[in-house]
Design a protein around this motif. Structure first.
Motif, PDB file in Angstrom:
ATOM      1  N   GLY A 222      -4.809  -3.135 -10.252  1.00 48.79           N
ATOM      2  CA  GLY A 222      -5.620  -4.285  -9.896  1.00 48.79           C
ATOM      3  C   GLY A 222      -5.368  -5.501 -10.736  1.00 48.79           C
ATOM      4  O   GLY A 222      -5.850  -6.598 -10.426  1.00 48.79           O
ATOM      5  N   VAL A 223      -4.617  -5.335 -11.827  1.00 42.54           N
ATOM      6  CA  VAL A 223      -4.264  -6.433 -12.732  1.00 42.54           C
ATOM      7  C   VAL A 223      -2.798  -6.293 -13.109  1.00 42.54           C
ATOM      8  O   VAL A 223      -2.198  -5.230 -12.909  1.00 42.54           O
ATOM      9  CB  VAL A 223      -5.139  -6.400 -14.012  1.00 42.54           C
ATOM     10  CG1 VAL A 223      -6.606  -6.609 -13.669  1.00 42.54           C
ATOM     11  CG2 VAL A 223      -4.942  -5.082 -14.766  1.00 42.54           C
ATOM     12  N   VAL A 250      10.244   6.721 -18.272  1.00 38.12           N
ATOM     13  CA  VAL A 250       8.858   7.187 -18.420  1.00 38.12           C
ATOM     14  C   VAL A 250       7.886   6.388 -17.558  1.00 38.12           C
ATOM     15  O   VAL A 250       6.688   6.699 -17.525  1.00 38.12           O
ATOM     16  CB  VAL A 250       8.410   7.120 -19.901  1.00 38.12           C
ATOM     17  CG1 VAL A 250       9.325   7.959 -20.777  1.00 38.12           C
ATOM     18  CG2 VAL A 250       8.362   5.678 -20.389  1.00 38.12           C
ATOM     19  N   ILE A 251       8.371   5.367 -16.871  1.00 42.96           N
ATOM     20  CA  ILE A 251       7.475   4.474 -16.128  1.00 42.96           C
ATOM     21  C   ILE A 251       6.648   5.223 -15.098  1.00 42.96           C
ATOM     22  O   ILE A 251       5.447   4.975 -14.934  1.00 42.96           O
ATOM     23  CB  ILE A 251       8.279   3.336 -15.457  1.00 42.96           C
ATOM     24  CG1 ILE A 251       8.780   2.346 -16.515  1.00 42.96           C
ATOM     25  CG2 ILE A 251       7.429   2.612 -14.411  1.00 42.96           C
ATOM     26  CD1 ILE A 251       9.613   1.215 -15.960  1.00 42.96           C
ATOM     27  N   ASP A 256      -0.016   4.433 -11.861  1.00 41.77           N
ATOM     28  CA  ASP A 256      -0.642   5.201 -10.786  1.00 41.77           C
ATOM     29  C   ASP A 256      -0.994   4.262  -9.633  1.00 41.77           C
ATOM     30  O   ASP A 256      -2.166   3.998  -9.347  1.00 41.77           O
ATOM     31  CB  ASP A 256      -1.900   5.898 -11.304  1.00 41.77           C
ATOM     32  CG  ASP A 256      -2.512   6.831 -10.267  1.00 41.77           C
ATOM     33  OD1 ASP A 256      -1.764   7.296  -9.375  1.00 41.77           O
ATOM     34  OD2 ASP A 256      -3.728   7.097 -10.344  1.00 41.77           O
ATOM     35  N   PRO A 257       0.018   3.740  -8.937  1.00 38.77           N
ATOM     36  CA  PRO A 257      -0.238   2.776  -7.854  1.00 38.77           C
ATOM     37  C   PRO A 257      -0.907   3.436  -6.658  1.00 38.77           C
ATOM     38  O   PRO A 257      -0.743   4.635  -6.412  1.00 38.77           O
ATOM     39  CB  PRO A 257       1.164   2.276  -7.500  1.00 38.77           C
ATOM     40  CG  PRO A 257       2.068   3.411  -7.875  1.00 38.77           C
ATOM     41  CD  PRO A 257       1.452   4.029  -9.094  1.00 38.77           C
ATOM     42  N   GLU A 258      -1.653   2.632  -5.902  1.00 40.38           N
ATOM     43  CA  GLU A 258      -2.298   3.130  -4.696  1.00 40.38           C
ATOM     44  C   GLU A 258      -1.369   2.945  -3.496  1.00 40.38           C
ATOM     45  O   GLU A 258      -0.705   1.922  -3.375  1.00 40.38           O
ATOM     46  CB  GLU A 258      -3.611   2.395  -4.452  1.00 40.38           C
ATOM     47  CG  GLU A 258      -4.659   2.636  -5.526  1.00 40.38           C
ATOM     48  CD  GLU A 258      -5.964   1.949  -5.201  1.00 40.38           C
ATOM     49  OE1 GLU A 258      -6.062   1.341  -4.103  1.00 40.38           O
ATOM     50  OE2 GLU A 258      -6.893   2.014  -6.024  1.00 40.38           O
ATOM     51  N   PRO A 259      -1.331   3.912  -2.602  1.00 34.63           N
ATOM     52  CA  PRO A 259      -0.525   3.746  -1.382  1.00 34.63           C
ATOM     53  C   PRO A 259      -1.224   2.796  -0.413  1.00 34.63           C
ATOM     54  O   PRO A 259      -2.448   2.629  -0.449  1.00 34.63           O
ATOM     55  CB  PRO A 259      -0.473   5.165  -0.811  1.00 34.63           C
ATOM     56  CG  PRO A 259      -1.742   5.801  -1.292  1.00 34.63           C
ATOM     57  CD  PRO A 259      -1.997   5.221  -2.660  1.00 34.63           C
ATOM     58  N   ASP A 260      -0.432   2.139   0.432  1.00 28.11           N
ATOM     59  CA  ASP A 260      -0.991   1.310   1.497  1.00 28.11           C
ATOM     60  C   ASP A 260      -0.039   1.343   2.681  1.00 28.11           C
ATOM     61  O   ASP A 260       0.894   2.153   2.710  1.00 28.11           O
ATOM     62  CB  ASP A 260      -1.263  -0.125   1.017  1.00 28.11           C
ATOM     63  CG  ASP A 260      -0.016  -0.817   0.472  1.00 28.11           C
ATOM     64  OD1 ASP A 260       1.115  -0.441   0.875  1.00 28.11           O
ATOM     65  OD2 ASP A 260      -0.151  -1.741  -0.346  1.00 28.11           O
ATOM     66  N   ILE A 261      -0.282   0.471   3.662  1.00 27.70           N
ATOM     67  CA  ILE A 261       0.542   0.502   4.865  1.00 27.70           C
ATOM     68  C   ILE A 261       1.977   0.075   4.601  1.00 27.70           C
ATOM     69  O   ILE A 261       2.864   0.312   5.426  1.00 27.70           O
ATOM     70  CB  ILE A 261      -0.062  -0.378   5.973  1.00 27.70           C
ATOM     71  CG1 ILE A 261      -0.138  -1.842   5.514  1.00 27.70           C
ATOM     72  CG2 ILE A 261      -1.431   0.127   6.389  1.00 27.70           C
ATOM     73  CD1 ILE A 261      -0.572  -2.795   6.618  1.00 27.70           C
ATOM     74  N   ALA A 265       2.707   5.585  -2.778  1.00 25.81           N
ATOM     75  CA  ALA A 265       2.613   5.501  -4.232  1.00 25.81           C
ATOM     76  C   ALA A 265       3.944   5.882  -4.880  1.00 25.81           C
ATOM     77  O   ALA A 265       4.390   5.246  -5.836  1.00 25.81           O
ATOM     78  CB  ALA A 265       1.491   6.411  -4.739  1.00 25.81           C
ATOM     79  N   GLU A 266       4.588   6.923  -4.354  1.00 31.98           N
ATOM     80  CA  GLU A 266       5.852   7.374  -4.932  1.00 31.98           C
ATOM     81  C   GLU A 266       6.950   6.332  -4.750  1.00 31.98           C
ATOM     82  O   GLU A 266       7.777   6.117  -5.647  1.00 31.98           O
ATOM     83  CB  GLU A 266       6.279   8.701  -4.297  1.00 31.98           C
ATOM     84  CG  GLU A 266       7.403   9.412  -5.036  1.00 31.98           C
ATOM     85  CD  GLU A 266       7.035   9.753  -6.474  1.00 31.98           C
ATOM     86  OE1 GLU A 266       7.952   9.736  -7.331  1.00 31.98           O
ATOM     87  OE2 GLU A 266       5.851  10.037  -6.736  1.00 31.98           O
TER      88      GLU A 266
END
Length: 290
Positions: A222-223, A250-251, A256-261, A265-266
């Motif tokens: 979110g930031v 190591v990134i 922990d990104p959120e998936p979207d359309i 996330a991967e």
């Protein structure tokens, strides 16, 4: 759709605008370039009763470069920053990053303050400012306060700016000698918001070793995200593709990104690794050429 009915105020001084904010409080919204606010109003995602258009406040439109920092007024338009020869000379990352913002029409109307306050985590300015160690100055009728970016950005489209405050300027430290920068992003189309955005800064010492480094990512939280765990492994070493790739490995464990359309996330994690390596390598190459 059309926006809901609203009143319209056009102050010509900062003090006048701040008085209007005190008068109308949460019923009011500040409008500068309007590139974010107007679409939200048209879709009824924002329904302010009063619009305070600050475009006539000339005192907030400026670019100043001192020996220690770049100072940019909140009403300065994107294109002014993009075309500034002074900024390009001392901090080319800003020039490069501005070219990635939307399209020329957006950059001709959009303002620095408007983009920063909108706080979209996939936007270029928040990531650049975080990577460059910028500070943000806010004004109210009670006075001024200057804060770091990690204190300003809270989460998606949310900052710590109070309802009676206006963003009046940003300050960016002048980088030391032998510093290289890079910024890059993955978008579905040119001018779209980034799926993933990466910016990097690398400074070399007299022997060519990395004395400091910063890596900022957008589109993963979110930031803006600064990955000190990655850049700490670079400091004290000579830059190389192997070293940068090893540190960036190591990134995936750090974000922990959120998936979207647009992306899973991967997929975002894979993009982050690719673009982090890319901008760090480019920054190191440019630093070596200083």
């Amino acid at each position: 759709m059309k926006p809901a009915v609203f009143e319209y105020e056009t102050p010509t001084t900062l003090s006048e605008a701040l008085c209007l904010l005190d008068e109308f409080g949460y019923d009011a919204k500040i409008m500068s370039g309007g590139q974010s606010l107007i679409p939200m109003m048209n879709m009824r995602l924002a329904r302010p009763q009063v619009i305070i258009d600050i475009n006539r406040i000339e005192e907030l439109n400026y670019i100043r470069v001192t020996e220690s920092e770049i100072q940019i007024g909140g009403l300065t338009h994107h294109y002014q920053v993009e075309e500034s020869k002074e900024i390009k000379k001392v901090c080319p990352l800003i020039t490069e990053g501005m070219k990635l913002i939307g399209h020329s029409q957006i950059r001709s109307r959009g303002t620095i303050g408007g983009s920063v306050v909108h706080a979209d985590p996939t936007a270029e300015l928040p990531v650049m400012l975080s990577t460059l160690g910028a500070t943000i100055t806010l004004a109210s009728s009670e006075g001024y306060r200057t804060i770091e970016t990690d204190e300003f950005f809270l989460t998606y489209l949310t900052t710590t700016i109070e309802m009676n405050e206006i963003l009046v300027s940003i300050q960016i430290p002048i980088p030391p000698a032998n510093t290289g920068y890079a910024i890059d992003e993955f978008t579905l189309r040119k001018g779209d918001f980034a799926i993933v955005l990466a910016a990097a800064s690398i400074t070399l010492d007299g022997e060519g070793r990395i004395s400091s480094a910063t890596l900022g990512l957008g589109g993963v939280d979110g930031v803006p995200v600064l990955l000190d765990e990655v850049t700490d492994g670079l400091v004290g070493n000579f830059p190389s593709r192997e070293l940068i790739s090893e540190c960036c490995s190591v990134i995936k464990e750090l974000i922990d990104p959120e998936p979207d359309i647009h992306a899973s996330a991967e997929y975002r994690k894979d993009l982050c690794v690719t673009y982090a390596i890319r901008v760090l390598e480019r920054a190191a190459e440019r630093a070596a050429k200083q």
